[in-house]
Design a protein around this motif. Structure first.
Motif, PDB file in Angstrom:
ATOM      1  N   GLY A 142       0.396   2.966  15.337  1.00 13.37           N
ATOM      2  CA  GLY A 142       0.050   2.601  13.947  1.00 13.37           C
ATOM      3  C   GLY A 142       0.392   3.692  12.945  1.00 13.37           C
ATOM      4  O   GLY A 142       0.377   3.469  11.734  1.00 13.37           O
ATOM      5  N   ILE A 143       0.743   4.901  13.451  1.00 11.87           N
ATOM      6  CA  ILE A 143       1.042   5.983  12.500  1.00 11.87           C
ATOM      7  C   ILE A 143       2.492   6.488  12.635  1.00 11.87           C
ATOM      8  O   ILE A 143       2.860   7.491  12.040  1.00 11.87           O
ATOM      9  N   ALA A 144       3.319   5.787  13.439  1.00  8.57           N
ATOM     10  CA  ALA A 144       4.656   6.320  13.765  1.00  8.57           C
ATOM     11  C   ALA A 144       5.745   5.837  12.801  1.00  8.57           C
ATOM     12  O   ALA A 144       6.045   4.645  12.738  1.00  8.57           O
ATOM     13  N   PRO A 145       6.351   6.780  12.049  1.00  9.20           N
ATOM     14  CA  PRO A 145       7.387   6.396  11.096  1.00  9.20           C
ATOM     15  C   PRO A 145       8.791   6.486  11.706  1.00  9.20           C
ATOM     16  O   PRO A 145       8.970   7.086  12.760  1.00  9.20           O
ATOM     17  N   SER A 146       9.771   5.914  11.006  1.00 15.83           N
ATOM     18  CA  SER A 146      11.155   6.095  11.472  1.00 15.83           C
ATOM     19  C   SER A 146      12.144   5.957  10.323  1.00 15.83           C
ATOM     20  O   SER A 146      11.836   5.374   9.280  1.00 15.83           O
ATOM     21  N   LEU A 192       0.843  -1.209   0.000  1.00 16.84           N
ATOM     22  CA  LEU A 192       0.000   0.000   0.000  1.00 16.84           C
ATOM     23  C   LEU A 192       0.876   1.257   0.000  1.00 16.84           C
ATOM     24  O   LEU A 192       0.582   2.243  -0.696  1.00 16.84           O
ATOM     25  N   ALA A 193       1.957   1.222   0.763  1.00 15.63           N
ATOM     26  CA  ALA A 193       2.853   2.392   0.832  1.00 15.63           C
ATOM     27  C   ALA A 193       3.451   2.683  -0.553  1.00 15.63           C
ATOM     28  O   ALA A 193       3.550   3.845  -0.972  1.00 15.63           O
ATOM     29  N   THR A 245      -6.212   3.639   1.957  1.00 13.06           N
ATOM     30  CA  THR A 245      -5.147   3.975   0.997  1.00 13.06           C
ATOM     31  C   THR A 245      -5.748   4.641  -0.244  1.00 13.06           C
ATOM     32  O   THR A 245      -5.169   5.600  -0.778  1.00 13.06           O
ATOM     33  N   GLU A 246      -6.889   4.141  -0.691  1.00 12.50           N
ATOM     34  CA  GLU A 246      -7.552   4.766  -1.850  1.00 12.50           C
ATOM     35  C   GLU A 246      -7.923   6.220  -1.542  1.00 12.50           C
ATOM     36  O   GLU A 246      -7.815   7.095  -2.399  1.00 12.50           O
ATOM     37  N   ASN A 260      -3.203  -0.752   9.998  1.00 12.69           N
ATOM     38  CA  ASN A 260      -3.018   0.636   9.576  1.00 12.69           C
ATOM     39  C   ASN A 260      -1.704   0.782   8.788  1.00 12.69           C
ATOM     40  O   ASN A 260      -0.628   0.539   9.337  1.00 12.69           O
ATOM     41  N   PRO A 261      -1.773   1.200   7.526  1.00 11.48           N
ATOM     42  CA  PRO A 261      -0.531   1.334   6.750  1.00 11.48           C
ATOM     43  C   PRO A 261       0.156   2.691   6.937  1.00 11.48           C
ATOM     44  O   PRO A 261       1.171   2.970   6.303  1.00 11.48           O
ATOM     45  N   THR A 262      -0.414   3.560   7.814  1.00 14.47           N
ATOM     46  CA  THR A 262       0.085   4.950   7.882  1.00 14.47           C
ATOM     47  C   THR A 262       1.558   5.039   8.283  1.00 14.47           C
ATOM     48  O   THR A 262       2.307   5.846   7.733  1.00 14.47           O
TER      49      THR A 262
END
Ligand code: NAP
Length: 426
Positions: A326-330, A53-54, A414-415, A357-359
């Motif tokens: 579920g929304i934390a990037p790194s 999805l990303a 995602t859509e 959650n793909p966020t």
């Protein structure tokens, strides 16, 4: 020791994509072609679905931002269970060489099978590629069901040292010959008695690795116009490891960044308690205090720079305060190489159900685009995520905290992002 990028491909089973070009380092800077080859590791559990999805979101954002003149050439490489099937091992040399060759990569979370020979595959990737700065932004997004009252004040970037400290993995069980030898050595040489039923762990923190890491955090602060850089340490107790971390950190700040920073002391004694315009406040906090300060005074902190273990704790706390992992990037960044990944793990109970959650994966990809200088595409993604969340178009992990809100499936969410990026919906 420092791990250099690879100029020529050296792979046993991997094949380079037929299109695209590698990112290069020239004169200490990344040179990014219009069609860079970017390796991805799908990972385990929910990894394959969120990575897929990303990639879709990234492709759309790049297309919209650059009208087709740029695109990413994705290249699958392997770690975890897929690597075991292809190579008979969890982390093949091909995978590490592919990242060294391509310089920038993205991954999903990976399970470390018990007894697999690695403490953690993720830690192994960071250490083997010397990706010494783990950068974890934690910024409140409007609409997130956050437990912290003043959540809107949270806009931290946590810099966690990735190579040293207790995470270096130098430890022995209490009943091993090594632990016995060390206990005997300490008794014989220093008269230090350690109980025989004690396991032994070593906490190395070096001047070189601390200073390159603090330097990276300060350069980041300057580039991103941040206001405060805080060293988080337990130096009052662990004087020669975390205390030294503090001391070496100040040394870098005061010698190499003198024109950019002011210390807390200087603000008090020279500037009447106000940080001068354009300067970065450089200070430090003892770890236990820091963990409560981000709850009681979140608006006073910005970039938080810590040794490995402190960084692990505070980044989860910071993300929990603003409503979720579920929304934390790194980003894991070395001198040039960088691998981007979500903070969360493989959440196996959600695998294959189109609900995870793909966020976090999508925002990690946005950090990657920012890192390669494709800032317009990164901004499109961040802004779409903010719009979707603040208007209640979210997956189950967020929706369940908001009474009456119907969750979207991961693919539907995602859509929504894709349509926002394309300007088809608000
Ligand atoms: P986890 O996979 O992060 O999952 C823990 C819980 O967090 C889940 O049960 C779920 O909570 C929530 N969660 C995490 N990601 C989510 C997402 N994208 N969407 C919705 N909810 C999400 O942690 P874990 O269960 O401790 O670890 C599982 C495996 O992941 C382990 O093998 C571990 O080694 C590995 N791991 C890998 C990485 C990495 O690759 N960097 C990092 C951490 C852990 P609810 O149950 O409340 O819904």
């Amino acid at each position: 020791m420092s791990v250099e990028p690879l100029e020529t491909p050296e792979f046993e089973k991997l094949k380079l994509p037929e299109e695209g070009e590698k990112i290069r380092v020239v004169g200490g800077k990344l040179v990014v072609p219009n069609e860079p080859i970017i390796p991805f590791i799908e990972g385990d559990g929910i990894g394959p679905e969120i990575v897929r999805l990303a990639k879709k979101v990234v492709d759309t954002a790049v297309e919209v931002a650059y009208g087709g003149s740029r695109r990413i050439v994705w290249w699958e490489i392997y770690a975890g269970s897929k690597a075991v099937k292809k190579y008979g091992e969890l982390l093949p040399k091909d995978t590490l060489n592919a990242i060294r060759y391509a310089i920038v990569a993205i991954k999903g979370p990976i399970t470390t099978p018990v007894g697999g020979g690695y403490r953690s595959l993720n830690v192994a990737i960071r250490q083997k590629l010397d990706l010494y700065a783990n950068i974890r932004p934690a910024k409140y997004i409007k609409g997130m069901p956050a437990p912290l009252k003043a959540a809107e004040k949270v806009d931290f970037v946590i810099f966690r040292e990735n190579i040293e400290d207790l995470y270096a993995g130098i430890e022995w069980p209490y009943d091993s010959p090594e632990a016995k030898k060390i206990r005997e050595f300490l008794k014989r040489e220093f008269g230090i008695e350690i109980r025989e039923d004690s396991g032994i762990g070593i906490k190395p923190i070096s001047k070189f690795r601390t200073q390159r890491f603090v330097r990276k955090a300060l350069n980041y602060a300057i580039e991103k116009n941040r206001r405060v850089v805080t060293l988080m340490h337990k130096g009052n107790i662990m004087k020669y490891t975390e205390g030294a971390f503090r001391e070496w950190g100040y040394e870098v700040a005061l010698t190499e960044f003198r024109d950019y920073i002011v210390t807390e002391d200087e603000v008090k004694t020279k500037y009447g308690g106000v940080v001068p315009e354009g300067k970065i406040l450089f200070n430090d906090r003892i770890a236990d205090n820091m963990l409560q300060q981000i709850i009681t005074r979140p608006g006073e902190y910005d970039i938080i720079v810590c040794p490995n273990v402190n960084g692990d704790y505070i980044s989860d706390e910071a993300n929990a305060l603003i409503g979720g992992i579920g929304i934390a990037p790194s980003a894991n960044v070395g001198d040039y190489m960088a691998v981007f990944e979500p903070v969360h793990g493989t959440a196996p109970k959600y695998a294959g159900k189109d609900v995870a959650n793909p966020t976090a994966e999508i925002r990690s990809a946005a950090l990657m685009l920012d890192y390669i200088g494709w800032k317009e595409a990164a901004k499109l993604i961040e802004s779409a995520v903010e719009k979707a969340i603040s208007s209640g178009r979210v997956t189950q992990d967020i929706a369940r905290h908001i009474p009456g809100l119907k969750p979207l499936k991961a693919s539907e969410y995602t859509e929504v992002l894709i349509k926002i990026i394309k300007g088809e919906i608000e």
